[in-house]
Write an enzyme that holds these catalytic residues in place. Sequence first.
Site, short mmCIF file in Angstrom:
data_model
loop_
_atom_site.label_atom_id
_atom_site.label_comp_id
_atom_site.label_asym_id
_atom_site.label_seq_id
_atom_site.Cartn_x
_atom_site.Cartn_y
_atom_site.Cartn_z
N ASP A 260 0.85 -1.92 0.39
CA ASP A 260 0.03 0.10 0.01
C ASP A 260 0.55 1.22 -0.47
O ASP A 260 1.68 1.66 1.19
CB ASP A 260 -0.76 -0.16 1.84
N GLU A 302 1.06 -1.04 -5.11
CA GLU A 302 0.82 0.14 -5.06
C GLU A 302 0.58 1.58 -5.42
O GLU A 302 1.26 2.43 -4.84
CB GLU A 302 -0.96 0.32 -4.45
C1 GLC Z 1 -3.90 3.71 -0.06
C2 GLC Z 1 -4.97 2.66 -0.37
C3 GLC Z 1 -6.21 4.27 0.11
C4 GLC Z 1 -5.77 4.93 1.55
C5 GLC Z 1 -4.30 5.07 1.38
C6 GLC Z 1 -3.38 5.61 2.98
O1 GLC Z 1 -3.50 4.39 -1.04
O2 GLC Z 1 -5.72 2.90 -1.14
O3 GLC Z 1 -7.11 3.44 1.02
O4 GLC Z 1 -6.17 5.68 2.10
O5 GLC Z 1 -3.08 4.48 0.56
O6 GLC Z 1 -3.33 4.02 3.20
#
Ligand code: GLC
Length: 623
Positions: A260, A302
């Site tokens: 993430d 991500e």
């Molecule tokens: C990522 C997640 C998102 C979250 C962010 C902070 O982008 O997809 O939902 O708010 O990380 O953890």
Amino acid sequence: MSLVDVVLDLRWERYGAELADALGRVYPDAPELPGRVRELLKRTMERRPEDLRRLDESRLLRPDWLQRPSMTGYVCYADRFAGTLAGISDHLDYLGDLGVSYLHLMPLLQPREGANDGGYAVADYRSVRSDLGTMSDLATLARDLRGRGISLVVDLVLNHVAKEHEWAERARAGEQKYRDYFMIFPDRTIPDQYEQSLPEVFPDFAPGNFTWDDQLQGWVWTTFNDYQWDVNWANPDVFCEFLDIILNLANHGVEVVRLDAIAFIWKVMGTDCQNEPPVHDISAALRAAVRIAAPAVAFKAEAIVGPRDLIAYFGQGRHYGNLSDLAYHNQVMAQLWSALASRDVTLLRCALDRFPAKPASATWATYIRCHDDIGWAVDDRDAVAVGLNGAEHRRFLSDFYSGEFPNSFAKGLVFQANPATGDRRISGSLASLAGLEKALADGDEAAIELAVRRINLLHAVVCGFGGVPLIYMGDEVAMLNDYEYGSDPSHADDNRWVHRPVMDWEQVAALAVNPSSPAARVNGWLRHVLGVRRGTPQLHASVESHCFDAGDRRVLALRREHPEGMMIQLYNLSEDEVQVPMGVLRTPFGPEARELLDGSVWDLNPPTIDLAPYAVRWFVAAE
Ligand code: GLC
């Protein structure tokens, strides 16, 4: 020598140098680190359950497992889908029927109480959210899923921890060891210098990137919400902690770890503190370590960043092909919405034409929306190249998808309007953004028809582009926006919850009763497309899709040059009937081609192909 020692030695021979090099670049002052990591790996391997060791071996024999056309992803919140982790086991038939082979359960580790950014503020990485179950339930579920050929995917929130996490508590209590896990500044001098080049992720509800804490007597780095404290990856102890967390999840049966917000983990003054080279060294080290102790496990980045930066998460240069196995293709996602609004694929084509090639071993996660908002990732240079102004086009898209634009079919909500940059991101479910909500409210049959076709087209593109298509819970039955989100105080100020509904099982039950309903048509088509996909070798993700000009701005044409034969896909992104010159098919295929979605052989002699509104056509050679 035990078998574990033999295997460890062999894998260390293969990956040890990569691991040590990457660690050496990030942590030059910690020469003992590879030795520490090796101990951790040995312990993990000794404790790795028998069935997972078997999985390791089978994955080593099939390194392309994530690339196969049979991979189908489904993403849901365990509680919103099935109440608890154990409850998910009751829905395995549902997932199996849909063809799911990859299940991403949204954050399920113990978050802080109250607002927790949808679980992305983790207070304890070693326990499951108490209302969902226990770590042992997680292992049981992973085993059940594995028995059905479904890989469990779990988030690893590695940029920050909840301010209630033990490390943060101990930092506040004054323990220097733990203060060093964070980036803490006594006054605003340094934060102000960083702020000059830092963007704001949540300008609405969490402006700025630092938060004052009385107990710390300092400003702590908080890229996201004030309760999410960024950890200090420059500290080798932080590296070991997170590696240990990943290995623990791996030994509980997690097969894909979603990294993430990985782009943000390394900070450099004077930059936007995203995509810095040490981010990739750290991923390289984590991945090499995991390849040694649990080679069944894959990484998914991500990184919602621009194309050049994004491609680096698969590994470029010295890391070529050695970082994440999977990454979100946010260009395809955002550009599809853009093309759908403008009924013009020119910008989409330009963006994809300029997109750097990925390593053949890497895989895209293709999706049409996710649990987050949609940001208009339109590059200014691409816009100019096709005669648009980037800022104006982004404004148009926000107007269009919030429904403000005249005759827009969409119903979305503006997320995080930023007056300083003009940025307005969009929340909304697939069906609502594609026009179904408005059409149903208007009782307009023709508009309902078009909305269903739009949803079906978008699902087909994400199934046909190459990569793991991700279906977001509810989209498979055309669920609309959920405006009830505001009644939960911990969600009320975050309208991303409008597209994170509770699963509508009644809608699922009604599919069979009313097969001509929009939900049933969306569902039936999705199953059909996924079924065709599974039997189509051309959709293996090692091959990339390339756009070509089919002679009409409304038509997206993709070419996949696979060793087993060419595949051509045509998508009409408009509500018009469109004719495309037959040459686009006759040149590669000759007088005949097989259309995979209707299963018939087409005569390619007529001068044009007729594409109905929002038509989808997938062609391969007739033989
Ligand atoms: C990522 C997640 C998102 C979250 C962010 C902070 O982008 O997809 O939902 O708010 O990380 O953890």
